[in-house]
Motif scaffolding. Structure first.
Motif, PDB file in Angstrom:
ATOM      1  N   HIS A  35       0.819  -1.219   0.000  1.00  0.00           N
ATOM      2  CA  HIS A  35       0.000   0.000   0.000  1.00  0.00           C
ATOM      3  C   HIS A  35       0.852   1.267   0.000  1.00  0.00           C
ATOM      4  CE1 HIS A  35      -3.470  -2.529   1.867  1.00  0.00           C
ATOM      5  NE2 HIS A  35      -3.283  -2.756   0.586  1.00  0.00           N
ATOM      6  N   CYS A  36       2.170   1.116   0.149  1.00  0.00           N
ATOM      7  CA  CYS A  36       3.084   2.267   0.067  1.00  0.00           C
ATOM      8  C   CYS A  36       3.087   2.793  -1.363  1.00  0.00           C
ATOM      9  CB  CYS A  36       4.494   1.812   0.452  1.00  0.00           C
ATOM     10  SG  CYS A  36       5.799   2.941  -0.067  1.00  0.00           S
ATOM     11  N   TYR A  37       2.903   4.098  -1.533  1.00  0.00           N
ATOM     12  CA  TYR A  37       2.968   4.643  -2.900  1.00  0.00           C
ATOM     13  C   TYR A  37       4.202   5.542  -3.089  1.00  0.00           C
ATOM     14  CZ  TYR A  37      -0.157   8.204  -0.728  1.00  0.00           C
ATOM     15  OH  TYR A  37      -0.739   9.128   0.095  1.00  0.00           O
ATOM     16  N   GLN A  38       5.230   5.297  -2.289  1.00  0.00           N
ATOM     17  CA  GLN A  38       6.545   5.936  -2.466  1.00  0.00           C
ATOM     18  C   GLN A  38       6.467   7.469  -2.477  1.00  0.00           C
ATOM     19  OE1 GLN A  38       9.897   4.045  -3.015  1.00  0.00           O
ATOM     20  NE2 GLN A  38       8.494   3.112  -1.557  1.00  0.00           N
ATOM     21  N   CYS A  39       5.735   8.006  -1.502  1.00  0.00           N
ATOM     22  CA  CYS A  39       5.583   9.462  -1.447  1.00  0.00           C
ATOM     23  C   CYS A  39       6.790  10.152  -0.823  1.00  0.00           C
ATOM     24  CB  CYS A  39       4.329   9.835  -0.660  1.00  0.00           C
ATOM     25  SG  CYS A  39       4.470   9.484   1.104  1.00  0.00           S
ATOM     26  N   PHE A  40       7.653   9.378  -0.089  1.00  0.00           N
ATOM     27  CA  PHE A  40       8.912   9.916   0.438  1.00  0.00           C
ATOM     28  C   PHE A  40       8.736  10.648   1.780  1.00  0.00           C
ATOM     29  CE2 PHE A  40      12.825  12.551   0.163  1.00  0.00           C
ATOM     30  CZ  PHE A  40      13.729  11.631  -0.341  1.00  0.00           C
ATOM     31  N   LYS A  41       7.495  10.716   2.295  1.00  0.00           N
ATOM     32  CA  LYS A  41       7.272  11.464   3.546  1.00  0.00           C
ATOM     33  C   LYS A  41       8.041  10.842   4.707  1.00  0.00           C
ATOM     34  CE  LYS A  41       2.908  13.829   3.055  1.00  0.00           C
ATOM     35  NZ  LYS A  41       1.566  14.018   3.539  1.00  0.00           N
ATOM     36  N   CYS A  42       8.151   9.510   4.718  1.00  0.00           N
ATOM     37  CA  CYS A  42       8.881   8.847   5.806  1.00  0.00           C
ATOM     38  C   CYS A  42      10.337   9.284   5.801  1.00  0.00           C
ATOM     39  CB  CYS A  42       8.770   7.329   5.658  1.00  0.00           C
ATOM     40  SG  CYS A  42       9.131   6.721   4.007  1.00  0.00           S
ATOM     41  N   THR A  43      10.961   9.255   4.628  1.00  0.00           N
ATOM     42  CA  THR A  43      12.384   9.595   4.526  1.00  0.00           C
ATOM     43  C   THR A  43      12.627  11.068   4.840  1.00  0.00           C
ATOM     44  OG1 THR A  43      12.803   7.846   2.946  1.00  0.00           O
ATOM     45  CG2 THR A  43      14.339   9.684   2.920  1.00  0.00           C
ATOM     46  N   PRO A  56      14.405   5.008   4.175  1.00  0.00           N
ATOM     47  CA  PRO A  56      13.206   4.265   4.587  1.00  0.00           C
ATOM     48  C   PRO A  56      12.235   3.923   3.453  1.00  0.00           C
ATOM     49  CG  PRO A  56      13.708   5.951   6.189  1.00  0.00           C
ATOM     50  CD  PRO A  56      14.686   6.136   5.063  1.00  0.00           C
ATOM     51  N   HIS A  57      11.947   4.894   2.568  1.00  0.00           N
ATOM     52  CA  HIS A  57      10.973   4.583   1.494  1.00  0.00           C
ATOM     53  C   HIS A  57      11.531   3.527   0.542  1.00  0.00           C
ATOM     54  CE1 HIS A  57      13.543   7.428  -0.609  1.00  0.00           C
ATOM     55  NE2 HIS A  57      12.992   7.077  -1.743  1.00  0.00           N
ATOM     56  N   SER A  58      12.876   3.576   0.306  1.00  0.00           N
ATOM     57  CA  SER A  58      13.491   2.564  -0.570  1.00  0.00           C
ATOM     58  C   SER A  58      13.506   1.204   0.123  1.00  0.00           C
ATOM     59  CB  SER A  58      14.933   2.936  -0.907  1.00  0.00           C
ATOM     60  OG  SER A  58      14.979   4.198  -1.477  1.00  0.00           O
ATOM     61  N   PHE A  59      13.732   1.228   1.427  1.00  0.00           N
ATOM     62  CA  PHE A  59      13.743  -0.013   2.212  1.00  0.00           C
ATOM     63  C   PHE A  59      12.403  -0.755   2.013  1.00  0.00           C
ATOM     64  CE2 PHE A  59      13.326  -2.554   6.043  1.00  0.00           C
ATOM     65  CZ  PHE A  59      14.612  -2.962   6.324  1.00  0.00           C
ATOM     66  N   VAL A  60      11.309   0.007   2.171  1.00  0.00           N
ATOM     67  CA  VAL A  60       9.978  -0.590   1.989  1.00  0.00           C
ATOM     68  C   VAL A  60       9.836  -1.093   0.555  1.00  0.00           C
ATOM     69  CG1 VAL A  60       7.496  -0.081   1.951  1.00  0.00           C
ATOM     70  CG2 VAL A  60       8.917   0.832   3.792  1.00  0.00           C
ATOM     71  N   ASN A  61      10.319  -0.302  -0.381  1.00  0.00           N
ATOM     72  CA  ASN A  61      10.176  -0.686  -1.783  1.00  0.00           C
ATOM     73  C   ASN A  61      10.956  -1.972  -2.098  1.00  0.00           C
ATOM     74  OD1 ASN A  61       9.030  -0.234  -4.293  1.00  0.00           O
ATOM     75  ND2 ASN A  61      10.886   0.744  -5.068  1.00  0.00           N
ATOM     76  N   ARG A  89       4.057   9.915  10.072  1.00  0.00           N
ATOM     77  CA  ARG A  89       3.911  10.631   8.799  1.00  0.00           C
ATOM     78  C   ARG A  89       3.270   9.837   7.670  1.00  0.00           C
ATOM     79  NH1 ARG A  89       8.570  14.651   7.380  1.00  0.00           N
ATOM     80  NH2 ARG A  89       8.600  15.847   9.280  1.00  0.00           N
ATOM     81  N   CYS A  90       3.380   8.516   7.717  1.00  0.00           N
ATOM     82  CA  CYS A  90       2.962   7.740   6.545  1.00  0.00           C
ATOM     83  C   CYS A  90       1.459   7.868   6.280  1.00  0.00           C
ATOM     84  CB  CYS A  90       3.337   6.270   6.735  1.00  0.00           C
ATOM     85  SG  CYS A  90       2.813   5.277   5.337  1.00  0.00           S
ATOM     86  N   PRO A  91       1.076   8.379   5.128  1.00  0.00           N
ATOM     87  CA  PRO A  91      -0.354   8.509   4.828  1.00  0.00           C
ATOM     88  C   PRO A  91      -1.031   7.171   4.577  1.00  0.00           C
ATOM     89  CG  PRO A  91       0.956   9.215   2.943  1.00  0.00           C
ATOM     90  CD  PRO A  91       1.928   8.870   4.032  1.00  0.00           C
ATOM     91  N   GLN A  92      -0.244   6.130   4.395  1.00  0.00           N
ATOM     92  CA  GLN A  92      -0.797   4.808   4.087  1.00  0.00           C
ATOM     93  C   GLN A  92      -0.708   3.845   5.270  1.00  0.00           C
ATOM     94  OE1 GLN A  92      -2.552   5.574   1.556  1.00  0.00           O
ATOM     95  NE2 GLN A  92      -1.936   3.880   0.248  1.00  0.00           N
ATOM     96  N   ASP A  93      -0.244   4.336   6.420  1.00  0.00           N
ATOM     97  CA  ASP A  93      -0.070   3.502   7.622  1.00  0.00           C
ATOM     98  C   ASP A  93       0.907   2.350   7.413  1.00  0.00           C
ATOM     99  OD1 ASP A  93      -1.695   4.989   9.266  1.00  0.00           O
ATOM    100  OD2 ASP A  93      -3.504   3.880   8.719  1.00  0.00           O
ATOM    101  N   VAL A  94       1.818   2.494   6.462  1.00  0.00           N
ATOM    102  CA  VAL A  94       2.779   1.409   6.237  1.00  0.00           C
ATOM    103  C   VAL A  94       3.889   1.467   7.279  1.00  0.00           C
ATOM    104  CG1 VAL A  94       4.463   0.436   4.648  1.00  0.00           C
ATOM    105  CG2 VAL A  94       2.278   1.238   3.785  1.00  0.00           C
ATOM    106  N   ALA A  95       4.473   2.616   7.488  1.00  0.00           N
ATOM    107  CA  ALA A  95       5.517   2.832   8.486  1.00  0.00           C
ATOM    108  C   ALA A  95       6.740   1.938   8.304  1.00  0.00           C
ATOM    109  CB  ALA A  95       4.971   2.682   9.886  1.00  0.00           C
ATOM    110  N   PRO A  96       7.787   2.457   7.667  1.00  0.00           N
ATOM    111  CA  PRO A  96       9.019   1.686   7.521  1.00  0.00           C
ATOM    112  C   PRO A  96       9.511   1.072   8.828  1.00  0.00           C
ATOM    113  CG  PRO A  96       9.167   3.691   6.234  1.00  0.00           C
ATOM    114  CD  PRO A  96       7.864   3.756   6.977  1.00  0.00           C
ATOM    115  N   VAL A  97       9.281   1.778   9.956  1.00  0.00           N
ATOM    116  CA  VAL A  97       9.792   1.232  11.227  1.00  0.00           C
ATOM    117  C   VAL A  97       9.144  -0.119  11.551  1.00  0.00           C
ATOM    118  CG1 VAL A  97       8.157   2.486  12.721  1.00  0.00           C
ATOM    119  CG2 VAL A  97      10.383   1.830  13.626  1.00  0.00           C
TER     120      VAL A  97
HETATM  121  S1  SF4 Z   1       6.097   4.145   3.620  1.00  0.00           S
HETATM  122 FE1  SF4 Z   1       4.417   5.642   3.738  1.00  0.00          FE
HETATM  123  S2  SF4 Z   1       5.478   7.610   3.937  1.00  0.00           S
HETATM  124 FE2  SF4 Z   1       6.999   6.161   3.214  1.00  0.00          FE
HETATM  125  S3  SF4 Z   1       6.964   6.345   0.976  1.00  0.00           S
HETATM  126 FE3  SF4 Z   1       5.522   4.696   1.530  1.00  0.00          FE
HETATM  127  S4  SF4 Z   1       3.516   5.680   1.671  1.00  0.00           S
HETATM  128 FE4  SF4 Z   1       5.057   7.311   1.752  1.00  0.00          FE
END
Ligand code: SF4
Ligand code: SF4
Length: 175
Positions: A35-43, A56-61, A89-97
């Motif tokens: 559900h992460c759409y790589q918005c970069f807000k986490c990083t 963080p966003h790349s880690f999830v990706n 910050r994550c708008p998708q509740d994914v949270a890299p942490v």
């Molecule tokens: S984990 Fe959340 S904040 Fe980070 S890039 Fe994905 S959607 Fe955005």
């Protein structure tokens, strides 16, 4: 030095670990990293991102792409200081942490080594209840303790109770 992105070009996704990863995601009712759409807000708010090549966003990706083992070996896994800003910050509740915690658990349960400093912290916590033992400090040429500095004594935790709670948490299986 070979960077992580070069290393990833030479590797392939790891389906067994991906299966294990998603079973725990489901069990813990975590948000699916897809559900992460790589918005970069986490990083953009991450406290540790300057310390690591993978952000963080790349880690999830990369986890989404199946490179679980590679991320288990990445610097971010242990450089994350758990400030939880990405969770806020994550708008998708994914949270890299959350993904990082999960991969830490998988790394430890696979028997892989963890950074030496963290091993020391675990030893200190189990033996004394503190992250760092009570130490003397240097004042000029002399080492002084709390009492000599006029500081109140520290109340030591109930180690027996503390250890049993800690052991129970360590034995808890999530996989
Ligand atoms: S984990 Fe959340 S904040 Fe980070 S890039 Fe994905 S959607 Fe955005
Ligand atoms: S919890 Fe970790 S990954 Fe998330 S913002 Fe803080 S340091 Fe970065």
């Amino acid at each position: 030095m070979v960077g992580i992105t070069d290393q990833l070009r030479a590797t392939k996704p790891q389906p067994d670990l991906v299966d294990r990863f998603y079973k725990v995601v489901e069990k813990l009712k975590l948000e699916n990293p897809f559900h992460c759409y790589q918005c970069f807000k986490c990083t953009s708010g991450c406290t540790s991102f300057r310390l690591t090549e993978i952000m963080p966003h790349s880690f999830v990706n990369f986890v989404r792409l199946g490179f679980v083992e590679d991320m288990m070996r990445s610097e971010l896994l242990w450089a994350c200081c758990q400030c939880l800003k990405c969770k806020e910050r994550c708008p998708q509740d994914v949270a890299p942490v959350d993904v990082i915690f999960l991969l830490r658990r998988m790394t430890v349960s696979s028997g892989a080594e963890i950074p030496e400093d963290l091993s020391k912290i675990i030893m200190n916590v189990t033996e004394t209840g503190f992250i760092q033992g009570i130490q003397k400090v240097k004042v000029g040429e002399t080492s002084v303790d709390r009492e000599q500095l006029g500081l109140p004594p520290i109340t030591l935790p109930n180690l027996e109770k503390f250890s049993s709670v800690l052991m129970k948490a360590m034995e808890e299986q999530i996989e």
